[in-house]
Design a protein around this motif. Structure first.
Motif, PDB file in Angstrom:
ATOM      1  N   LYS A  94       0.923  -1.364  -0.020  1.00 20.16           N
ATOM      2  CA  LYS A  94      -0.119  -0.055  -0.016  1.00 20.16           C
ATOM      3  C   LYS A  94       0.889   1.198   0.144  1.00 20.16           C
ATOM      4  CE  LYS A  94      -4.087   1.610   2.151  1.00 20.16           C
ATOM      5  NZ  LYS A  94      -5.176   1.617   3.169  1.00 20.16           N
ATOM      6  N   GLY A  95       0.614   2.174  -0.847  1.00 17.04           N
ATOM      7  CA  GLY A  95       1.499   3.578  -1.008  1.00 17.04           C
ATOM      8  C   GLY A  95       2.525   3.370  -1.734  1.00 17.04           C
ATOM      9  N   GLU A  96       3.068   2.156  -2.139  1.00 18.10           N
ATOM     10  CA  GLU A  96       4.384   2.014  -2.676  1.00 18.10           C
ATOM     11  C   GLU A  96       4.297   1.064  -3.993  1.00 18.10           C
ATOM     12  OE1 GLU A  96       8.019   2.011   0.227  1.00 18.10           O
ATOM     13  OE2 GLU A  96       6.201   1.329   1.672  1.00 18.10           O
ATOM     14  N   THR A  97       3.247   0.838  -4.428  1.00 20.22           N
ATOM     15  CA  THR A  97       3.087  -0.123  -5.460  1.00 20.22           C
ATOM     16  C   THR A  97       2.499   0.672  -6.603  1.00 20.22           C
ATOM     17  OG1 THR A  97       2.645  -2.019  -4.100  1.00 20.22           O
ATOM     18  CG2 THR A  97       1.978  -1.989  -6.535  1.00 20.22           C
ATOM     19  N   LEU A  98       3.181   0.473  -7.813  1.00 21.84           N
ATOM     20  CA  LEU A  98       2.681   0.929  -9.270  1.00 21.84           C
ATOM     21  C   LEU A  98       2.176  -0.398  -9.918  1.00 21.84           C
ATOM     22  CD1 LEU A  98       2.530   3.270 -11.397  1.00 21.84           C
ATOM     23  CD2 LEU A  98       4.685   2.327 -12.274  1.00 21.84           C
ATOM     24  N   VAL A  99       0.941  -0.199 -10.395  1.00 20.15           N
ATOM     25  CA  VAL A  99       0.112  -1.337 -11.172  1.00 20.15           C
ATOM     26  C   VAL A  99       0.246  -0.737 -12.670  1.00 20.15           C
ATOM     27  CG1 VAL A  99      -1.962  -2.714 -11.326  1.00 20.15           C
ATOM     28  CG2 VAL A  99      -1.006  -1.806  -8.929  1.00 20.15           C
ATOM     29  N   PHE A 100       0.618  -1.606 -13.700  1.00 20.86           N
ATOM     30  CA  PHE A 100       0.936  -1.342 -14.967  1.00 20.86           C
ATOM     31  C   PHE A 100      -0.200  -2.320 -15.887  1.00 20.86           C
ATOM     32  CE2 PHE A 100       3.745  -2.299 -18.719  1.00 20.86           C
ATOM     33  CZ  PHE A 100       2.935  -1.216 -19.522  1.00 20.86           C
ATOM     34  N   PHE A 101      -1.189  -1.823 -16.110  1.00 26.73           N
ATOM     35  CA  PHE A 101      -2.162  -2.656 -17.101  1.00 26.73           C
ATOM     36  C   PHE A 101      -1.757  -2.102 -18.583  1.00 26.73           C
ATOM     37  CE2 PHE A 101      -4.907  -1.732 -13.122  1.00 26.73           C
ATOM     38  CZ  PHE A 101      -5.068  -2.721 -13.184  1.00 26.73           C
ATOM     39  N   ASP A 102      -1.148  -3.218 -19.427  1.00 30.68           N
ATOM     40  CA  ASP A 102      -0.613  -2.913 -20.665  1.00 30.68           C
ATOM     41  C   ASP A 102      -1.691  -3.792 -21.666  1.00 30.68           C
ATOM     42  OD1 ASP A 102       1.143  -2.577 -22.465  1.00 30.68           O
ATOM     43  OD2 ASP A 102       2.394  -3.954 -22.387  1.00 30.68           O
ATOM     44  N   GLU A 103      -1.645  -3.314 -22.805  1.00 29.19           N
ATOM     45  CA  GLU A 103      -2.455  -3.567 -23.904  1.00 29.19           C
ATOM     46  C   GLU A 103      -3.996  -3.416 -23.452  1.00 29.19           C
ATOM     47  OE1 GLU A 103      -1.304  -3.472 -26.780  1.00 29.19           O
ATOM     48  OE2 GLU A 103       0.640  -4.519 -26.470  1.00 29.19           O
ATOM     49  N   VAL A 104      -4.471  -2.212 -22.969  1.00 25.01           N
ATOM     50  CA  VAL A 104      -5.859  -2.009 -22.231  1.00 25.01           C
ATOM     51  C   VAL A 104      -6.781  -2.313 -23.438  1.00 25.01           C
ATOM     52  CG1 VAL A 104      -4.930  -1.041 -20.177  1.00 25.01           C
ATOM     53  CG2 VAL A 104      -5.653   0.594 -22.178  1.00 25.01           C
ATOM     54  N   GLN A 105      -6.311  -1.860 -24.687  1.00 26.46           N
ATOM     55  CA  GLN A 105      -7.563  -1.882 -25.625  1.00 26.46           C
ATOM     56  C   GLN A 105      -8.278  -3.186 -25.727  1.00 26.46           C
ATOM     57  OE1 GLN A 105      -4.347  -1.893 -26.361  1.00 26.46           O
ATOM     58  NE2 GLN A 105      -4.080  -3.530 -27.755  1.00 26.46           N
ATOM     59  N   GLN A 106      -7.478  -4.359 -25.083  1.00 28.11           N
ATOM     60  CA  GLN A 106      -8.142  -5.693 -24.927  1.00 28.11           C
ATOM     61  C   GLN A 106      -9.147  -5.800 -23.835  1.00 28.11           C
ATOM     62  OE1 GLN A 106      -7.057  -6.627 -28.275  1.00 28.11           O
ATOM     63  NE2 GLN A 106      -6.987  -8.487 -27.114  1.00 28.11           N
ATOM     64  N   CYS A 107      -8.946  -4.955 -22.862  1.00 29.51           N
ATOM     65  CA  CYS A 107      -9.894  -4.950 -21.719  1.00 29.51           C
ATOM     66  C   CYS A 107     -10.633  -3.582 -21.340  1.00 29.51           C
ATOM     67  CB  CYS A 107      -9.006  -5.495 -20.515  1.00 29.51           C
ATOM     68  SG  CYS A 107      -9.837  -5.961 -19.028  1.00 29.51           S
TER      69      CYS A 107
ATOM     70  N   GLU B 248      -9.949   4.771  -4.660  1.00 32.49           N
ATOM     71  CA  GLU B 248      -9.583   3.979  -3.369  1.00 32.49           C
ATOM     72  C   GLU B 248      -8.320   4.321  -2.927  1.00 32.49           C
ATOM     73  OE1 GLU B 248      -8.391   0.834  -1.293  1.00 32.49           O
ATOM     74  OE2 GLU B 248      -7.317   1.585  -2.970  1.00 32.49           O
ATOM     75  N   GLY B 249      -7.433   4.743  -3.687  1.00 35.03           N
ATOM     76  CA  GLY B 249      -6.085   5.306  -3.519  1.00 35.03           C
ATOM     77  C   GLY B 249      -4.896   4.504  -2.590  1.00 35.03           C
ATOM     78  N   SER B 250      -5.271   3.101  -2.894  1.00 32.86           N
ATOM     79  CA  SER B 250      -4.193   2.227  -2.220  1.00 32.86           C
ATOM     80  C   SER B 250      -2.716   2.224  -3.131  1.00 32.86           C
ATOM     81  CB  SER B 250      -4.645   0.758  -2.186  1.00 32.86           C
ATOM     82  OG  SER B 250      -5.460   0.786  -0.955  1.00 32.86           O
ATOM     83  N   TYR B 251      -2.899   2.218  -4.399  1.00 34.92           N
ATOM     84  CA  TYR B 251      -1.980   2.014  -5.360  1.00 34.92           C
ATOM     85  C   TYR B 251      -1.808   3.277  -6.491  1.00 34.92           C
ATOM     86  CZ  TYR B 251      -2.792  -2.503  -3.023  1.00 34.92           C
ATOM     87  OH  TYR B 251      -2.863  -3.355  -2.160  1.00 34.92           O
ATOM     88  N   ARG B 252      -0.717   3.195  -7.137  1.00 30.67           N
ATOM     89  CA  ARG B 252      -0.558   4.254  -8.209  1.00 30.67           C
ATOM     90  C   ARG B 252      -1.038   3.302  -9.648  1.00 30.67           C
ATOM     91  NH1 ARG B 252       1.630   9.121  -7.133  1.00 30.67           N
ATOM     92  NH2 ARG B 252       0.050   9.744  -8.742  1.00 30.67           N
ATOM     93  N   TYR B 253      -1.427   4.035 -10.493  1.00 24.54           N
ATOM     94  CA  TYR B 253      -1.900   3.045 -11.778  1.00 24.54           C
ATOM     95  C   TYR B 253      -1.241   3.927 -13.147  1.00 24.54           C
ATOM     96  CZ  TYR B 253      -4.913   1.000  -8.456  1.00 24.54           C
ATOM     97  OH  TYR B 253      -5.406   0.312  -7.271  1.00 24.54           O
ATOM     98  N   ILE B 254      -0.703   3.061 -13.759  1.00 26.15           N
ATOM     99  CA  ILE B 254      -0.324   3.460 -15.220  1.00 26.15           C
ATOM    100  C   ILE B 254      -0.847   2.328 -16.382  1.00 26.15           C
ATOM    101  CG2 ILE B 254       2.000   2.539 -15.028  1.00 26.15           C
ATOM    102  CD1 ILE B 254       2.900   5.152 -16.449  1.00 26.15           C
ATOM    103  N   LEU B 255      -1.203   2.950 -17.514  1.00 31.63           N
ATOM    104  CA  LEU B 255      -1.798   1.957 -18.388  1.00 31.63           C
ATOM    105  C   LEU B 255      -1.022   2.392 -19.667  1.00 31.63           C
ATOM    106  CD1 LEU B 255      -4.314   3.506 -16.866  1.00 31.63           C
ATOM    107  CD2 LEU B 255      -5.583   1.847 -17.955  1.00 31.63           C
TER     108      LEU B 255
END
Length: 447
Positions: A83-96, A109-116
Motif C-alpha cells: 500500500k502506497g508503494e506499488t505501481l500497477v501497470f495495465f498493458d494493452e488495455v484496448q483488450q480490456c 480508493e487510493g491504495s496504489y498508483r496506476y499506469i496504463l
C-alpha cells in the motif's frame, strides 16, 4: 538504454497528481520499456498484459467495486501489493475496456498508483481514452524524434543547446558542426526512430541489421491489420503499401484511383481512419487558405499520407539505398523522405501539419499554427532551395499577412526578408509555445 523525453514527463506527472496515466501510441514505439523503467522507482511493480494474459480480461469482467477489482488483482499479481508503494501497470488495455472504465474507482480508493498502456489498433482505444475524465491523463507516444536520436548516438547536450540558440537567434551554425549534423540527419532518414531499430544501430552500426528489424516491424503491422480489421484488411494493406510510391510521385497527394479505379473516399474512409488511429500512418490534410484556425479550412478528402516513421519508409524503398542516402548521393530523390521526416517531427511535437494547394498560387509543403500565427514551411532536398514560387506568392499576399516562413534545406542558417532558410535538422526546434494561463473575469458590478 535509450533516453526518451517521455521518461521525464511520466516522472513529473506522478509528482503532481494521484490520477492514473494512459500512454497511447503505435506498436513498437517504446511505451512498455519507458513504463518499466519508471516502475523501478517503486518498491513494488505489478504488470498485467491483457494480450499475453487473456485470462486477466475474463477475470476483471463483471467486477462490481474497487475492492472486488483489487481482490482479483491480488489473485494474479506475482509480487506483493504494498500500500502506497506499488505501481500497477495495465498493458494493452484496448483488450480490456472494463479496466479502463474501472480506473476512476481504483484512483478514488487510493491504495496504489496506476499506469496504463495501449496500442492504437483501430477504434477500441480511441473510444476509451475519454472514459475516466478527471481520473486519467492521456499522453501519446511516438518514435524517437531527431533530438532524441542524436542524443542516443552520442551528441552532447551542450551541442544541442548551441544549435537551439542558433535557431532562436537566427544565426549560422559552426560549419564543422553543421556538416556533422547533416550527416546525422541523413543517418536518421535510414535508421528512423523506432526504438528497436535505434538500439540495433547503437549496438552494431550495421545498417543491414537495422533494416532487418524494420522489416520485422512492417510485418508486425501487417499482421495487426489482418488481426484487428478483418472486414477491411485488404483495403488497409493496399493503402499501407501505396504510401511509399505515392510520396515519391510528383504530386504527393494520395490519389485513390491508384488504389482502385472506382474508389470513393466515403467507401475507403474507415480504412484510412484505421491506419491513422493505429498510429501507422500520418495524414496531412489540405487547407484552402493559410488562415487561423487552419482546422476550419481543412479539406476532408484531400490529403498526403506519410509513414509514422521515416526509417520504415526508407526500408520500403529499393534495397541498397541506405549508404547512398547517408552519402548524400545527388542521383537520389530525397524529397519524399525529407518531407516524411518533417511531418513525423511536427506530429511528435504536438503540432498538426497541413498543406496548402491553390491552382493560382501553387502548393506549400506544410502550413502549421504556432503562437496563434500561421507558419508556412517548404522542404527542399536539392540545391535550388531559393526557388519557391508558391511560397513567394503567399508571402507577398497582403490578404494573409504572414510575417515569416521557413525553408528547410541542406545549407546553413540565414535570413532573407521574411524567409528563414534553415538546415533541415533544425525542424527539431519547431515546438508548441508554452503559454501562460489565461484569466478573464466578467465585471458584474453594473448589473
Amino acid at each position: 538504454m535509450l533516453k526518451r523525453k517521455i521518461d521525464d514527463y511520466i516522472q513529473d506527472y506522478y509528482k503532481t497528481t494521484r490520477n492514473a496515466l494512459l500512454i497511447a501510441g503505435a506498436r513498437q514505439t517504446g511505451k512498455t520499456y519507458s513504463i518499466r523503467q519508471f516502475g523501478k522507482s517503486f518498491k513494488s511493480f505489478v504488470e498485467i498484459n491483457f494480450i499475453e494474459m487473456p485470462e486477466a480480461v475474463e477475470l476483471f469482467k463483471g467486477a462490481k467495486s474497487s475492492s472486488d477489482i483489487l481482490l482479483r488483482l491480488s489473485a494474479i499479481a506475482t509480487v506483493p501489493l504494498v500500500k502506497g508503494e506499488t505501481l500497477v501497470f495495465f498493458d494493452e488495455v484496448q483488450q480490456c475496456p472494463d479496466i479502463v472504465t474501472a480506473i476512476k474507482f481504483l484512483v478514488d480508493e487510493g491504495s496504489y498508483r496506476y499506469i496504463l498502456s495501449g496500442s492504437l489498433l483501430g477504434v477500441e482505444l480511441k473510444d476509451l481514452r475519454s472514459e475516466p475524465v478527471g481520473y486519467m491523463g492521456v499522453k501519446d507516444m511516438y518514435p524517437l524524434d531527431f533530438e532524441e536520436f542524436i542524443s542516443c548516438v552520442g551528441v552532447g547536450e551542450s551541442v544541442i543547446d548551441a544549435l537551439r540558440e542558433a535557431w532562436h537567434n537566427r544565426t549560422a551554425v559552426d560549419e564543422f558542426v553543421h556538416g556533422k549534423l547533416m550527416e546525422l540527419f541523413r543517418l536518421y532518414l535510414i535508421v528512423g526512430g523506432m526504438p528497436a531499430a535505434v538500439s540495433k544501430y547503437v549496438e552494431t552500426n550495421n545498417l543491414q541489421e537495422v533494416m532487418a528489424v524494420q522489416q520485422d516491424i512492417i510485418r508486425l503491422y501487417k499482421r495487426d491489420i489482418a488481426k484487428y480489421d478483418s472486414d477491411n484488411k485488404l483495403y488497409i494493406e493496399e493503402i499501407f503499401n501505396l504510401i511509399p510510391p505515392e510520396l515519391n510521385a510528383k504530386n504527393k497527394r494520395f490519389v485513390l484511383k491508384r488504389l482502385n479505379e472506382n474508389a470513393k473516399f466515403e467507401r475507403m474512409q474507415n480504412s484510412f481512419l484505421w491506419l491513422t488511429n493505429a498510429g501507422v500512418a500520418l495524414p496531412v490534410y489540405n487547407v484552402e487558405e493559410p488562415k487561423t484556425p487552419l482546422l476550419l479550412a481543412r479539406s476532408r478528402n484531400l490529403f498526403k499520407l506519410f509513414q509514422s516513421d521515416v526509417g520504415l519508409l526508407a526500408c520500403q524503398y529499393a534495397d541498397g539505398i541506405q549508404l547512398r542516402v547517408i552519402k548524400g548521393d545527388s542521383d537520389i530523390n530525397f524529397g519524399s523522405i525529407y518531407e516524411n521526416a518533417v511531418a513525423q517531427e511536427l506530429v511528435a511535437h504536438g503540432i498538426v501539419p497541413y498543406y496548402y494547394n491553390n491552382k493560382k498560387r501553387g502548393e506549400l509543403d506544410f502550413v502549421i499554427e504556432l503562437g496563434g500565427k500561421v507558419l508556412p514551411i517548404e522542404v527542399k532536398s536539392g540545391k535550388d532551395y531559393e526557388s519557391h514560387r508558391a511560397l513567394s506568392n503567399i508571402m507577398d499576399c497582403d490578404e494573409y499577412g504572414l510575417s515569416q516562413a521557413v525553408v528547410f534545406n541542406n545549407d546553413n542558417l540565414r535570413v532573407v526578408g521574411k524567409i528563414v532558410y534553415a538546415p533541415i535538422y533544425m525542424v527539431m526546434f519547431l515546438e508548441k509555445y508554452n503559454t501562460a494561463p489565461t484569466y478573464y473575469k466578467v465585471d458584474l458590478s453594473g448589473l
